[in-house]
Design a protein around this motif. Structure first.
Motif, PDB file in Angstrom:
ATOM      1  N   GLU A   1      -1.171  -6.740 -11.895  1.00 50.54           N
ATOM      2  CA  GLU A   1      -2.388  -7.035 -11.040  1.00 50.54           C
ATOM      3  C   GLU A   1      -3.352  -7.820 -11.896  1.00 50.54           C
ATOM      4  N   GLU A   2      -4.142  -7.524 -12.768  1.00 55.22           N
ATOM      5  CA  GLU A   2      -4.984  -7.831 -13.849  1.00 55.22           C
ATOM      6  C   GLU A   2      -4.813  -7.375 -15.104  1.00 55.22           C
ATOM      7  N   ILE A   3      -5.318  -8.176 -16.173  1.00 54.69           N
ATOM      8  CA  ILE A   3      -5.546  -7.858 -17.323  1.00 54.69           C
ATOM      9  C   ILE A   3      -6.816  -7.883 -18.102  1.00 54.69           C
TER      10      ILE A   3
ATOM     11  N   SER B   1      -1.465  -2.390 -13.150  1.00 51.19           N
ATOM     12  CA  SER B   1      -0.020  -2.839 -12.179  1.00 51.19           C
ATOM     13  C   SER B   1      -0.257  -3.022 -10.775  1.00 51.19           C
ATOM     14  N   LYS B   2       0.654  -3.749 -10.395  1.00 55.72           N
ATOM     15  CA  LYS B   2       0.605  -3.964  -8.807  1.00 55.72           C
ATOM     16  C   LYS B   2       0.820  -2.756  -8.025  1.00 55.72           C
ATOM     17  N   LEU B   3      -0.115  -2.257  -7.387  1.00 51.59           N
ATOM     18  CA  LEU B   3       0.128  -1.053  -6.459  1.00 51.59           C
ATOM     19  C   LEU B   3      -0.305  -1.304  -5.136  1.00 51.59           C
ATOM     20  N   PRO B   4       0.141  -0.454  -4.391  1.00 48.25           N
ATOM     21  CA  PRO B   4      -0.116  -0.775  -2.813  1.00 48.25           C
ATOM     22  C   PRO B   4      -1.632  -1.034  -2.415  1.00 48.25           C
ATOM     23  N   VAL B   5      -1.666  -2.047  -1.411  1.00 51.67           N
ATOM     24  CA  VAL B   5      -3.050  -2.286  -0.793  1.00 51.67           C
ATOM     25  C   VAL B   5      -2.708  -2.505   0.707  1.00 51.67           C
ATOM     26  N   ALA B   6      -3.784  -2.524   1.378  1.00 51.46           N
ATOM     27  CA  ALA B   6      -3.631  -2.590   2.985  1.00 51.46           C
ATOM     28  C   ALA B   6      -3.273  -3.709   3.454  1.00 51.46           C
ATOM     29  N   ARG B   7      -3.498  -4.804   2.612  1.00 51.72           N
ATOM     30  CA  ARG B   7      -3.281  -6.209   3.391  1.00 51.72           C
ATOM     31  C   ARG B   7      -2.037  -6.521   3.266  1.00 51.72           C
ATOM     32  N   GLU B   8      -1.504  -7.301   4.026  1.00 48.35           N
ATOM     33  CA  GLU B   8       0.013  -7.692   4.084  1.00 48.35           C
ATOM     34  C   GLU B   8       0.356  -8.775   2.924  1.00 48.35           C
TER      35      GLU B   8
ATOM     36  N   VAL C   1       0.013   5.274   5.129  1.00 45.75           N
ATOM     37  CA  VAL C   1       1.100   5.045   4.034  1.00 45.75           C
ATOM     38  C   VAL C   1       1.145   3.740   3.603  1.00 45.75           C
ATOM     39  N   LEU C   2       1.092   3.300   2.497  1.00 44.61           N
ATOM     40  CA  LEU C   2       1.128   1.992   1.895  1.00 44.61           C
ATOM     41  C   LEU C   2       2.248   1.924   1.147  1.00 44.61           C
ATOM     42  N   TYR C   3       2.916   0.498   0.929  1.00 44.55           N
ATOM     43  CA  TYR C   3       3.976   0.656  -0.202  1.00 44.55           C
ATOM     44  C   TYR C   3       3.847  -0.874  -0.736  1.00 44.55           C
ATOM     45  N   ARG C   4       4.455  -1.034  -1.818  1.00 48.67           N
ATOM     46  CA  ARG C   4       4.571  -2.339  -2.595  1.00 48.67           C
ATOM     47  C   ARG C   4       6.013  -2.373  -3.550  1.00 48.67           C
ATOM     48  N   LEU C   5       6.406  -3.679  -3.685  1.00 45.23           N
ATOM     49  CA  LEU C   5       7.757  -3.683  -4.503  1.00 45.23           C
ATOM     50  C   LEU C   5       7.772  -4.995  -4.873  1.00 45.23           C
ATOM     51  N   ALA C   6       7.544  -5.174  -6.263  1.00 45.43           N
ATOM     52  CA  ALA C   6       7.296  -6.202  -7.071  1.00 45.43           C
ATOM     53  C   ALA C   6       8.640  -6.351  -8.230  1.00 45.43           C
ATOM     54  N   GLY C   7       9.039  -7.477  -8.297  1.00 46.00           N
ATOM     55  CA  GLY C   7      10.202  -7.580  -9.111  1.00 46.00           C
ATOM     56  C   GLY C   7      10.605  -9.035  -9.678  1.00 46.00           C
ATOM     57  N   THR C   8      11.066  -9.127 -10.918  1.00 48.31           N
ATOM     58  CA  THR C   8      11.534 -10.503 -11.069  1.00 48.31           C
ATOM     59  C   THR C   8      12.857 -10.677 -12.024  1.00 48.31           C
ATOM     60  N   ALA C   9      13.522 -11.669 -12.126  1.00 52.35           N
ATOM     61  CA  ALA C   9      14.379 -11.992 -12.927  1.00 52.35           C
ATOM     62  C   ALA C   9      14.319 -13.306 -13.794  1.00 52.35           C
TER      63      ALA C   9
ATOM     64  N   ALA D   1      13.196  -6.966 -13.991  1.00 53.23           N
ATOM     65  CA  ALA D   1      12.314  -5.898 -13.783  1.00 53.23           C
ATOM     66  C   ALA D   1      12.043  -5.634 -12.522  1.00 53.23           C
ATOM     67  N   ILE D   2      11.928  -4.198 -12.126  1.00 54.42           N
ATOM     68  CA  ILE D   2      11.353  -3.817 -10.755  1.00 54.42           C
ATOM     69  C   ILE D   2      10.447  -2.831 -10.492  1.00 54.42           C
ATOM     70  N   ALA D   3       9.537  -2.965  -9.883  1.00 47.94           N
ATOM     71  CA  ALA D   3       8.486  -1.901  -9.845  1.00 47.94           C
ATOM     72  C   ALA D   3       8.313  -1.390  -8.309  1.00 47.94           C
ATOM     73  N   PRO D   4       8.643  -0.446  -7.831  1.00 51.14           N
ATOM     74  CA  PRO D   4       8.356   0.088  -6.361  1.00 51.14           C
ATOM     75  C   PRO D   4       7.088   1.145  -6.438  1.00 51.14           C
ATOM     76  N   SER D   5       6.193   1.173  -5.691  1.00 51.74           N
ATOM     77  CA  SER D   5       5.178   2.229  -5.506  1.00 51.74           C
ATOM     78  C   SER D   5       4.908   2.610  -3.849  1.00 51.74           C
ATOM     79  N   MET D   6       4.433   3.669  -3.814  1.00 52.22           N
ATOM     80  CA  MET D   6       3.921   4.377  -2.535  1.00 52.22           C
ATOM     81  C   MET D   6       2.599   5.118  -2.721  1.00 52.22           C
TER      82      MET D   6
END
Length: 435
Positions: free
Chosen positions: A147-149, A173-180, A210-218, A234-239
């Protein structure tokens, strides 16, 4: 004249240019001047006004007594970065991409101090250290999962423990947020470059508990060196679970596989940075053997973050993460340039290693006042544990004409093996058992 100001504003050059017109209206008899400003939305923008990594609190950057640079998600997208080195290109005080086309490691210096010069890694992810490997198995996170460095210049050991005086890199890391969030992108380019990424997130329940986020790349592309390739997924799920105002629990994981990471070698100075009577080497010159170049790495991590508010002034934050890294390296590398300035000596370098890390960081935050002075207090404790093993091997291999290489004809010598059977880097001065 009665002046009503609803908000303190920062005047832009355009605003300054309009001031004479405003004063002209006033001179013509206007008695009331209404100044209305629209607040700039800095969320997901190029400009960051705060960073939890800078002080591990919500203190604004303007009130942080340290030189800090924040590379936001929008800046990374604008630069289309594919590594941390690329993301750091425009950061003051940081020299990145020190190995040129080699992107398997994040190597940089901050204010003249080299990355990892303490023997520990000067990178932190979600407030927790990313430990060094034993030989070639360093941790690395694809920037599409971030999300940021934040770059903290100057000593930061009070907050992060042992680190070099130049500064540290602290990423989020990219973690869950309330916005879509609904983001999918596809890219293609020369050198067989192809990349696909996605970022999905939002509310699972209508009330946002309950929030979720799923980020991935190839990614797949040719390496800079002739006959080399690079592959990654790479893939990174979070709740996140937030049952009430006072409690928040986030659970996240990450898996990253790099089956091919290009080449990890160098070239002679004569023919690259300096003149060579035989001419200048091409940018894709490769001193190794395309058919003898194995460089792969697998990473997996699972972690948590717990926030509990005792009241509006006091809270606690608990962070923890377990990481597992396995790497395999076996390649022909450059060893020296002979007197004819075109024949190069070569060697074999190989390693097979695995390590695990446990990282914890617990904090207590408080706000209070003494008279008219407000205070923000943070107490914390971090703990890191590293265990691993590795086999390292080296040996000789026949030379080659770097200006006219004939690959596939190499003659390999016997390998000498060094076994690093255990290594625990909890304190400075810790040693490994080597046989």
């Amino acid at each position: 004249m009665n002046t009503m100001m609803r908000k303190r504003v920062r005047l832009s050059p355009l605003s300054l240019a309009l001031l004479p017109l405003l004063w002209a209206n006033i001179a013509q008899g206007e008695e009331t001047l209404n100044v209305v400003a629209q607040e700039q939305n800095t969320e997901n923008g190029l400009l960051a006004t705060s960073s939890n990594s800078a002080t591990k609190t919500d203190t604004p950057l303007l009130e942080t007594p340290q030189s800090v640079s924040v590379i936001t998600r929008q800046q990374m997208d604008t630069q289309n970065v594919r590594s941390l080195n690329e993301a750091l290109r425009y950061t003051p005080g940081v020299a990145a991409e020190q190995w040129g086309g080699v992107s398997a490691f994040d190597q940089f210096s901050i204010r003249g101090f080299n990355y990892g010069s303490t023997g520990f890694n000067d990178q932190f992810l979600d407030g927790l250290r990313m430990n060094n490997g034993l030989v070639y198995g360093f941790q690395q996170v694809d920037p599409s999962l971030l999300e940021e460095i934040t770059v903290l210049r100057g000593p930061a050991s009070v907050l992060y423990g042992l680190a070099n005086p130049g500064g540290i890199i602290a990423s989020q890391s990219k973690l869950p947020v309330a916005r879509e969030i609904r983001h999918v992108e596809l890219e293609a380019g020369n050198h067989q470059y192809q990349r696909g990424s996605f970022d999905l997130g939002g509310k699972v329940t209508d009330d946002g508990s309950v929030l979720y986020r799923l980020a991935g790349t190839a990614t797949t592309r040719e390496g800079q060196e002739r006959g080399t390739e690079m592959r990654r997924w790479a893939i990174a799920p979070s709740m996140t679970f937030q049952p009430d105002y006072y409690n928040k629990f986030t659970l996240y994981a990450r898996a990253q596989n790099d089956p091919k990471m290009g080449a990890q070698t160098s070239l002679p100075v004569a023919g690259t940075a300096h003149d060579n009577p035989n001419g200048k080497l091409p940018t894709d010159a490769y001193p190794g053997e395309p058919d003898h170049n194995t460089f792969s790495r697998k990473q997996a991590a699972v972690g948590y973050s717990v926030d509990h508010f005792f009241n509006d002034d006091w809270s606690t934050t608990l962070n923890g993460r377990y990481t597992s890294v396995t790497s395999n390296y076996n390649a022909v590398i450059f060893a020296g340039l002979e007197a004819d300035q075109r024949t190069i000596d070569r060697a074999i370098a190989a390693s097979d290693e695995h390590f695990n890390t446990l990282n914890f960081d617990n904090q207590l935050h408080g706000k209070f006042a003494t008279g008219e002075v407000d205070h923000q207090l943070m107490l914390g404790m971090s703990w890191d544990r590293f265990t691993g093993h590795a086999n390292y091997a080296s040996g000789g291999v026949s030379s080659i004409d770097i200006f006219n290489p004939d690959y596939g004809q190499a003659v390999y010598g016997e390998l000498g093996i060094i076994r690093i059977t255990a290594c625990r880097t909890r304190k400075p001065g810790s040693t490994c058992r080597i046989s």
